[in-house]
Design an enzyme around this catalytic site. Structure first.
Site, PDB file in Angstrom:
ATOM      1  N   HIS A  14       0.835  -1.196   0.000  1.00 51.16           N
ATOM      2  CA  HIS A  14       0.000   0.000   0.000  1.00 51.16           C
ATOM      3  C   HIS A  14       0.869   1.244   0.000  1.00 51.16           C
ATOM      4  O   HIS A  14       2.089   1.184   0.080  1.00 51.16           O
ATOM      5  CB  HIS A  14      -1.003   0.003   1.169  1.00 51.16           C
ATOM      6  CG  HIS A  14      -0.439   0.352   2.499  1.00 51.16           C
ATOM      7  ND1 HIS A  14      -1.221   0.659   3.590  1.00 51.16           N
ATOM      8  CD2 HIS A  14       0.842   0.445   2.934  1.00 51.16           C
ATOM      9  CE1 HIS A  14      -0.460   0.938   4.626  1.00 51.16           C
ATOM     10  NE2 HIS A  14       0.793   0.804   4.270  1.00 51.16           N
ATOM     11  N   CYS A  33       5.537   5.825   4.957  1.00 48.33           N
ATOM     12  CA  CYS A  33       4.340   5.184   4.385  1.00 48.33           C
ATOM     13  C   CYS A  33       3.814   5.933   3.162  1.00 48.33           C
ATOM     14  O   CYS A  33       2.905   5.454   2.487  1.00 48.33           O
ATOM     15  CB  CYS A  33       3.248   5.051   5.446  1.00 48.33           C
ATOM     16  SG  CYS A  33       3.621   3.726   6.606  1.00 48.33           S
ATOM     17  N   HIS A  39       5.019  -0.041  -0.389  1.00 45.00           N
ATOM     18  CA  HIS A  39       5.742  -0.899   0.553  1.00 45.00           C
ATOM     19  C   HIS A  39       4.743  -1.935   1.043  1.00 45.00           C
ATOM     20  O   HIS A  39       3.526  -1.759   0.882  1.00 45.00           O
ATOM     21  CB  HIS A  39       6.331  -0.094   1.714  1.00 45.00           C
ATOM     22  CG  HIS A  39       5.287   0.564   2.558  1.00 45.00           C
ATOM     23  ND1 HIS A  39       4.715   1.764   2.223  1.00 45.00           N
ATOM     24  CD2 HIS A  39       4.675   0.170   3.696  1.00 45.00           C
ATOM     25  CE1 HIS A  39       3.809   2.091   3.138  1.00 45.00           C
ATOM     26  NE2 HIS A  39       3.753   1.130   4.037  1.00 45.00           N
ATOM     27  N   HIS A  41       3.180  -5.000   3.901  1.00 46.28           N
ATOM     28  CA  HIS A  41       2.972  -5.405   5.293  1.00 46.28           C
ATOM     29  C   HIS A  41       2.510  -6.854   5.332  1.00 46.28           C
ATOM     30  O   HIS A  41       1.836  -7.328   4.412  1.00 46.28           O
ATOM     31  CB  HIS A  41       1.899  -4.554   5.973  1.00 46.28           C
ATOM     32  CG  HIS A  41       2.321  -3.141   6.199  1.00 46.28           C
ATOM     33  ND1 HIS A  41       3.238  -2.773   7.158  1.00 46.28           N
ATOM     34  CD2 HIS A  41       1.957  -1.996   5.579  1.00 46.28           C
ATOM     35  CE1 HIS A  41       3.407  -1.470   7.128  1.00 46.28           C
ATOM     36  NE2 HIS A  41       2.651  -0.962   6.171  1.00 46.28           N
ATOM     37  N   ASP A  79      -4.871 -10.589  -0.678  1.00 44.43           N
ATOM     38  CA  ASP A  79      -3.559 -11.214  -0.498  1.00 44.43           C
ATOM     39  C   ASP A  79      -2.680 -11.029  -1.736  1.00 44.43           C
ATOM     40  O   ASP A  79      -3.115 -11.298  -2.862  1.00 44.43           O
ATOM     41  CB  ASP A  79      -3.742 -12.714  -0.211  1.00 44.43           C
ATOM     42  CG  ASP A  79      -2.446 -13.372   0.222  1.00 44.43           C
ATOM     43  OD1 ASP A  79      -1.627 -12.714   0.892  1.00 44.43           O
ATOM     44  OD2 ASP A  79      -2.255 -14.561  -0.117  1.00 44.43           O
ATOM     45  N   HIS A  80      -1.447 -10.555  -1.508  1.00 43.01           N
ATOM     46  CA  HIS A  80      -0.478 -10.279  -2.569  1.00 43.01           C
ATOM     47  C   HIS A  80      -0.986  -9.251  -3.573  1.00 43.01           C
ATOM     48  O   HIS A  80      -0.611  -9.273  -4.749  1.00 43.01           O
ATOM     49  CB  HIS A  80      -0.030 -11.572  -3.270  1.00 43.01           C
ATOM     50  CG  HIS A  80       0.882 -12.395  -2.426  1.00 43.01           C
ATOM     51  ND1 HIS A  80       0.440 -13.102  -1.335  1.00 43.01           N
ATOM     52  CD2 HIS A  80       2.218 -12.595  -2.480  1.00 43.01           C
ATOM     53  CE1 HIS A  80       1.467 -13.721  -0.771  1.00 43.01           C
ATOM     54  NE2 HIS A  80       2.557 -13.417  -1.431  1.00 43.01           N
ATOM     55  N   GLU A 129      -1.132  -4.380  11.447  1.00 43.26           N
ATOM     56  CA  GLU A 129      -0.310  -3.987  10.299  1.00 43.26           C
ATOM     57  C   GLU A 129       1.135  -4.414  10.540  1.00 43.26           C
ATOM     58  O   GLU A 129       1.850  -4.790   9.614  1.00 43.26           O
ATOM     59  CB  GLU A 129      -0.392  -2.479  10.089  1.00 43.26           C
ATOM     60  CG  GLU A 129       0.258  -2.015   8.810  1.00 43.26           C
ATOM     61  CD  GLU A 129       0.208  -0.515   8.658  1.00 43.26           C
ATOM     62  OE1 GLU A 129      -0.644  -0.030   7.895  1.00 43.26           O
ATOM     63  OE2 GLU A 129       1.010   0.175   9.317  1.00 43.26           O
TER      64      GLU A 129
HETATM   65 NI    NI Z   1       2.402   1.002   5.562  1.00 42.67          NI
END
Ligand code: NI
Length: 143
Positions: A14, A33, A39, A41, A79-80, A129
């Site tokens: 995200h 962020c 990046h 998580h 997911d992914h 997160e």
């Molecule tokens: Ni983040």
């Protein structure tokens, strides 16, 4: 009242960025962020169902059934994936943990309650997160 929890996991990318604000505002508010090239998580989601066990099964909710609802509604779409660009129900949402957890709760509520024992409710969704950062959404008074 019994509280039953199922924990699941997904990975996603995200970027925290408010397109209505200038770039320097976004960098100041979101720091790393806001990095433009995304990046990732390792998210953990916990779904808590509250109710009285069904007289015949002894279950508030069948945890296998709960997992398949979480898979279908949250894990498979997210997911992914890139949460900013790839997930239709997150379109237009800044994907903070706070915004994600409320959106996930709203999507899970109806199917979870339909599969749970009579009178049960989706009590709470908790989204990690990181190991240290998490948010909870719970529309009920807390125990
Ligand atoms: Ni983040």
């Amino acid at each position: 009242m019994i509280y039953v929890t199922r924990k699941s996991h997904f990975n996603a990318a995200h970027r925290l960025h408010n397109p209505e604000k200038p770039d320097d505002w976004n960098r100041k508010i979101y720091g790393k962020c806001n990095y433009p090239n995304w990046h990732g998580h390792n998210y953990e989601i916990e779904v808590v169902v509250a109710g009285e066990p069904d007289a015949k099964t002894g279950y508030v909710i069948d945890l296998g059934k709960l997992q398949s609802i979480i898979d279908e509604i949250i894990i498979e779409p997210c997911d992914h994936k890139n949460l900013n660009t790839d997930v239709d129900f997150l379109e237009g949402i800044i994907p903070t943990t706070e915004n994600l957890v409320r959106t996930f709760y709203d999507r899970l509520k109806e199917p979870v309650e339909q599969s749970a024992a009579s009178g049960s409710s989706l009590f709470l969704v908790r989204l990690y997160e990181t190991e240290r950062n998490f948010a909870e959404y719970c529309p009920y008074p807390r125990i």
